[in-house]
Every structure is written in C-alpha cells, then in structure tokens.
Design an enzyme around this catalytic site. Structure first.
Site, PDB file in Angstrom:
ATOM      1  N   GLY A 277       0.791  -1.229   0.000  1.00  0.00           N
ATOM      2  CA  GLY A 277       0.000   0.000   0.000  1.00  0.00           C
ATOM      3  C   GLY A 277       0.818   1.270   0.000  1.00  0.00           C
ATOM      4  O   GLY A 277       0.278   2.350   0.224  1.00  0.00           O
ATOM      5  N   GLU A 319       4.519  -6.428   1.354  1.00  0.00           N
ATOM      6  CA  GLU A 319       3.977  -6.784   0.041  1.00  0.00           C
ATOM      7  C   GLU A 319       3.757  -5.565  -0.848  1.00  0.00           C
ATOM      8  O   GLU A 319       2.625  -5.262  -1.219  1.00  0.00           O
ATOM      9  CB  GLU A 319       2.628  -7.491   0.214  1.00  0.00           C
ATOM     10  CG  GLU A 319       2.666  -8.731   1.061  1.00  0.00           C
ATOM     11  CD  GLU A 319       1.274  -9.293   1.316  1.00  0.00           C
ATOM     12  OE1 GLU A 319       1.145 -10.527   1.349  1.00  0.00           O
ATOM     13  OE2 GLU A 319       0.321  -8.509   1.488  1.00  0.00           O
ATOM     14  N   PRO A 320       4.811  -4.860  -1.224  1.00  0.00           N
ATOM     15  CA  PRO A 320       4.598  -3.698  -2.094  1.00  0.00           C
ATOM     16  C   PRO A 320       4.257  -4.126  -3.525  1.00  0.00           C
ATOM     17  O   PRO A 320       4.814  -5.095  -4.034  1.00  0.00           O
ATOM     18  CB  PRO A 320       5.953  -2.982  -2.058  1.00  0.00           C
ATOM     19  CG  PRO A 320       6.948  -4.082  -1.788  1.00  0.00           C
ATOM     20  CD  PRO A 320       6.235  -5.084  -0.917  1.00  0.00           C
ATOM     21  N   GLY A 321       3.330  -3.422  -4.144  1.00  0.00           N
ATOM     22  CA  GLY A 321       3.002  -3.661  -5.545  1.00  0.00           C
ATOM     23  C   GLY A 321       3.294  -2.400  -6.340  1.00  0.00           C
ATOM     24  O   GLY A 321       4.296  -2.282  -7.056  1.00  0.00           O
ATOM     25  N   ARG A 322       2.434  -1.397  -6.144  1.00  0.00           N
ATOM     26  CA  ARG A 322       2.547  -0.123  -6.846  1.00  0.00           C
ATOM     27  C   ARG A 322       3.947   0.501  -6.725  1.00  0.00           C
ATOM     28  O   ARG A 322       4.489   0.993  -7.706  1.00  0.00           O
ATOM     29  CB  ARG A 322       1.529   0.847  -6.242  1.00  0.00           C
ATOM     30  CG  ARG A 322       1.422   2.206  -6.900  1.00  0.00           C
ATOM     31  CD  ARG A 322       0.593   3.153  -6.007  1.00  0.00           C
ATOM     32  NE  ARG A 322      -0.548   2.479  -5.428  1.00  0.00           N
ATOM     33  CZ  ARG A 322      -1.752   2.432  -5.984  1.00  0.00           C
ATOM     34  NH1 ARG A 322      -1.980   3.057  -7.106  1.00  0.00           N
ATOM     35  NH2 ARG A 322      -2.730   1.770  -5.402  1.00  0.00           N
ATOM     36  N   CYS A 389     -16.561   5.059 -25.565  1.00  0.00           N
ATOM     37  CA  CYS A 389     -17.897   5.622 -25.694  1.00  0.00           C
ATOM     38  C   CYS A 389     -18.515   5.939 -24.351  1.00  0.00           C
ATOM     39  O   CYS A 389     -19.577   5.422 -23.999  1.00  0.00           O
ATOM     40  CB  CYS A 389     -18.767   4.658 -26.490  1.00  0.00           C
ATOM     41  SG  CYS A 389     -18.041   4.333 -28.095  1.00  0.00           S
ATOM     42  N   GLU A 390     -17.831   6.762 -23.555  1.00  0.00           N
ATOM     43  CA  GLU A 390     -18.368   7.230 -22.283  1.00  0.00           C
ATOM     44  C   GLU A 390     -17.826   8.615 -22.019  1.00  0.00           C
ATOM     45  O   GLU A 390     -16.627   8.859 -22.199  1.00  0.00           O
ATOM     46  CB  GLU A 390     -17.913   6.319 -21.131  1.00  0.00           C
ATOM     47  CG  GLU A 390     -18.727   5.072 -21.048  1.00  0.00           C
ATOM     48  CD  GLU A 390     -18.582   4.354 -19.715  1.00  0.00           C
ATOM     49  OE1 GLU A 390     -18.356   5.014 -18.685  1.00  0.00           O
ATOM     50  OE2 GLU A 390     -18.702   3.134 -19.748  1.00  0.00           O
TER      51      GLU A 390
HETATM   52  C1  LIG Z   1      -3.100  -4.915  -3.313  1.00  0.00           C
HETATM   53  C2  LIG Z   1      -2.402  -5.584  -2.197  1.00  0.00           C
HETATM   54  C3  LIG Z   1      -1.057  -5.310  -1.970  1.00  0.00           C
HETATM   55  C4  LIG Z   1      -0.272  -4.296  -2.758  1.00  0.00           C
HETATM   56  O1  LIG Z   1      -0.819  -3.028  -2.685  1.00  0.00           O
HETATM   57  P1  LIG Z   1      -0.008  -1.780  -3.336  1.00  0.00           P
HETATM   58  O2  LIG Z   1      -0.875  -0.624  -3.036  1.00  0.00           O
HETATM   59  O3  LIG Z   1       0.115  -2.054  -4.786  1.00  0.00           O
HETATM   60  O4  LIG Z   1       1.320  -1.752  -2.668  1.00  0.00           O
HETATM   61  C5  LIG Z   1      -0.425  -6.005  -0.957  1.00  0.00           C
HETATM   62  N1  LIG Z   1      -1.080  -6.913  -0.208  1.00  0.00           N
HETATM   63  C6  LIG Z   1      -2.384  -7.194  -0.408  1.00  0.00           C
HETATM   64  C7  LIG Z   1      -3.038  -8.221   0.427  1.00  0.00           C
HETATM   65  C8  LIG Z   1      -3.084  -6.549  -1.394  1.00  0.00           C
HETATM   66  O5  LIG Z   1      -4.372  -6.829  -1.579  1.00  0.00           O
END
Ligand SMILES: *Cc1c(COP(=O)(O)O)cnc(C)c1O
Length: 462
Positions: A277, A319-322, A389-390
C-alpha cells in the site's frame, strides 16, 4: 538518526536522495519536470524524452500507440531499495499491480517473493519458474480452483480471509502434509488514497476483524486443524498510503494480537505480514511513502512492542506492488482529435479507460507531457480524454499542455506501471496495448498488442 530528522524526512520525502550525487540528479529532474518519471528519463533534442536510453518517440513509431514502456532498471532498483531498507524481512511483490513472465523473473532475480490472488496469477508465475515456496496466496473469495492450484503447486503461504475457507482448505489438503497459513486481520485502521482502496477498517470485504473477535476465532479454528500450520498474522491497511503512522499503529495492534494468542494458546507465531500500500507520486509535488523511514519506524515499533509483551520478534513480510512497478512505467498515446467547446479543450488520444481505468474508478490525477516535438506555445488547461464511448472516459482533467497540441502529437503519461494493464478491459474491442521493456538503450516487447484476432478467437458462438 534522530526523531527530528526522521519526521523531517517524513514530511518532505524525496525519492532516492540518499547520496549527494543522487540529490543533484533529482534536482535536475525536478527542473525538467521529470520528477515522477523513471530515474533514467532524460530530455532529448526536439522535445523528445528517453527512458532507459530509448527515445519514446521512436518507441511510439516502432511499436505503435498506445504503448506501455517499462524501465527494467527502475523495477530492479525499487526491489533493491526494499531489500536494503528491510534486510531481515521477506519482500513479496504484489503481482496484481502488473504481472508478466519477465516481471516475475526480475523480482525473483532481485530476491523477492510474489503475492498472487488467483490460480491464473499463480500458474503464470510457477510455469515461468518462480519458486512456489516464495509465493503467498491471497483472496477474500478463493475459488475451489484457486485453493486446489495453490496446494498442487505448493505455495509457501495461504492467507485465510474467511472462516469458511478454513474447513474448505483443510478438507483438500493432502494427507500427511501441513499447509502453512496466515490469518488476514482487519486491524481497524483507516488509511489509503481513496475509499475504494481502504482495507484496514471493519466496514469492507477483506479480512477478519480484530474488534469483533472473528480474527481470534479464526486462529482457534486453524489451530484445531491438523492439516493446517498457522505461521502468523497478516494485515493490509490500504493502498496509496503516504504516511508512516498508520503502519506503526497497525504493527502495534498486530503485536497486541500476537500477545493475546500467546496468552490464550501458549504459542508465539513466528511471522507478521504487514501488507503493502506504499504511496507513489503520480504528479510532481505529490507525496510518496519514504521506504527507509518506514523501515526504521516499523522495526522500532515491532522490537519495542515485542519486548514489552515478552514476545520473540516475528519475521516481517512486506507486500509492495505499486511502489515497485508504478514509477517504472510510462504510457505513450497519440492525439487523435482536439475539440474546443465553450468551457473546455478536449484532447482525445488513442487509448483511455480500457487501458487505464484508474481516473474513472478513483479520480486519480496524472501529469501527461507532450513529447516528440518542441513547442514554445504558451500552456493551456485541457482535458485529456480517451477514445471510448463514455463521457467519463477522462485520462487527465484540467492539465496544462502547450496551446498548439494537435492531432498526430504524442502524449506521455508517467507513473503508469501499476494497475493500468492489470486492470485493462476489452471495452469497445480496442485491444490492450503492448508492454515494451527498455534498458541500456534497448527496447524489447514483453507483452504484444492484443489483436482483433485474439479477441475474435474467443467468440465461438453463432
Ligand atoms: C493490493 C495488495 C497489496 C499491494 O498493494 P499496493 O498498493 O500495490 O502496494 C499487498 N497486499 C495485499 C493483500 C493486497 O491486496
């Protein structure tokens, strides 16, 4: 580092400014308006910008538009930033932000694990060689297929998100084996950039509540299952969280729960996963979460809290994604039409909500830039819209672009690496754009453009 220094950094975070050389480079990028671009981004002659040594105008010509350009070094550097900041923790990349085979290889080579939320993400990772024991499976509603695939491929940890999942999972775990699981806890903390991504509070669909006792109940149920091995607790408070404080508060509550579990069941759980997050900046001047500050404060809270409770310090997972992939991506579009109405100038491009639904979903704001030709025209406020188309198909509302922007121009949108293509749709059968990796002056296609043929092949009825 003193508390004052820590909070000053937290208030004025600056990405990658640990060394004087880096700081000077960051200042130069700010002056060029490239502060939220990949670190390799450079202004080039004739209004062009290069990323990873590759001209974006050339990439647009060669691969067509829209095209997503992904800077491999930026992804790898961001993985390393986490590993350096949290040397004793498991860093697990949240695949839902963006996944393809190359991405899985990069994060594996950088020593990260992978967080998946479906049999599909899991199968893609494992069939490309990702070690299953380094994979964490999530999901508030895992299908029988998800759970079966997870067990068959041997994922390291399954994060239990509901009580019904416990018996379902235990029933299909092969005799003589024990599946490691964690409990997803709702710590009761509101954080995150938008209501749709706040997952730490009691009024949303994820996890088991700390306040109403369902998390504790799930712990007891799992401990009763001989085929399940409870290895720890998990929480994910939300997405696009720019402040460190909610993470510290979450750690405090989770340590409190670890202590209660120890008191009730006589066990000290060895792992604590505090989710992802971490916010990135989408536009110059926006805040991002400073990872080294996060690391210092989380570690201090964890060590102090465990010492107070007489608990061993659990192994941490993040758990970083973004924050791994978002800033590494740039989307490049071609302008198809410019329309002036009474109050607005609309600049329409050849992509839109089918490749980036985030503005429509969350009202996210981006900072597109004209590339590929110089312009000295005074800037004008325009609304960059897509081709769908929105009327809500808006990519960037009220942004300044040179007043002479016209059809044929190229627009580049930085911070486009996360939650664009992974959320892309087939709307209007436009087809999803390709992903092109750039590094050291070389561009290569990772995911090709979705063709009409791809789409029509699924349409098998008559
Ligand atoms: C989406 C998610 C993440 C990653 O979130 P980011 O905002 O991309 O860092 C990590 N853990 C869980 C369980 C998620 O659902």
């Amino acid at each position: 580092m003193s508390i004052q220094e820590l909070s000053a950094q937290e208030l004025h975070p600056a990405p990658g400014t640990d060394s004087p050389g880096e700081a000077a480079h960051a200042d130069a990028r700010d002056a060029e308006g490239l502060s939220v671009w990949p670190r390799s981004a450079r202004p080039e002659p004739h209004g062009d910008v290069s990323v990873g040594g590759v001209s974006l105008a050339e990439a647009a010509d060669r691969f067509g538009t829209p095209v997503y350009v992904l800077d491999e070094h930026e992804v790898r550097e961001r993985c390393r930033t986490y590993r350096t900041a949290f040397p004793d923790a498991d860093i697990v990349y949240a695949a839902k932000a963006f996944l393809c085979r190359a991405m899985a290889h990069w994060v594996q080579e950088e020593g990260l694990g992978l967080d998946v939320c479906s049999a599909g993400e899991l199968a893609l990772a494992v069939t490309t060689g990702f070690p299953p024991e380094k994979i964490v499976m999530h999901g508030n509603a895992k299908s029988p297929e998800d759970l079966r695939t997870a067990l068959r491929l041997g994922v390291g940890r399954i994060v239990v998100d509901s009580t019904s999942e416990i018996a379902r999972l235990a029933a299909i775990t092969p005799a003589g084996t024990r599946q490691p699981v964690m409990v997803r806890v709702v710590p009761g903390i509101a954080a995150g950039g938008h209501a749709k991504v706040r997952t730490g509070t009691d009024d949303q669909k994820f996890g088991l509540s700390l306040t109403d006792g369902s998390a504790q109940h799930a712990v007891t149920r799992i401990l009763d299952q001989p085929h399940l091995e409870l290895v720890g607790l998990h929480c994910h408070i939300g997405s696009q969280v720019a402040a460190v404080k909610p993470y510290v508060a979450a750690v405090r509550r989770m340590v409190g729960l670890l202590a209660r579990i120890r008191d009730q069941h006589g066990i000290a759980l060895p792992q604590l996963n505090i989710g992802g997050g971490h916010a990135i900046a989408y536009r110059p001047g926006e805040e991002h979460l400073n990872i080294s500050v996060l690391a210092g404060r989380v570690r201090a809270e964890l060590e102090d809290g465990c010492a107070r409770a007489g608990l061993p310090v659990p192994r941490l997972t993040l758990e970083p994604g973004r924050a791994i992939v978002g800033p590494a991506g740039v989307a490049v579009y071609r302008v198809l039409a410019v329309k002036r109405t009474g109050a607005h100038t609309f600049v329409a491009v050849d992509g839109g909500m089918s490749d980036n639904p985030r503005p429509a979903l969350y009202g996210v704001r981006y900072a597109p830039r004209l590339i590929g030709r110089p312009s000295s025209a005074p800037p004008r406020l325009v609304t960059v819209v897509g081709r769908h188309c929105e009327a809500g198909d808006i990519l960037a509302d009220e942004v300044a672009l040179p007043g002479d922007v016209h059809p044929g121009d190229l627009l580049a949108v930085p911070a486009a690496g996360a939650y664009h293509l992974s959320m892309a749709s087939g709307y209007n059968l436009v087809g999803r754009p390709p992903v092109v990796a750039v590094s050291d002056g070389i561009a290569r296609v990772l995911v090709r453009r979705e063709s009409l043929d791809d789409m029509s092949r699924r349409d098998v009825g008559l």
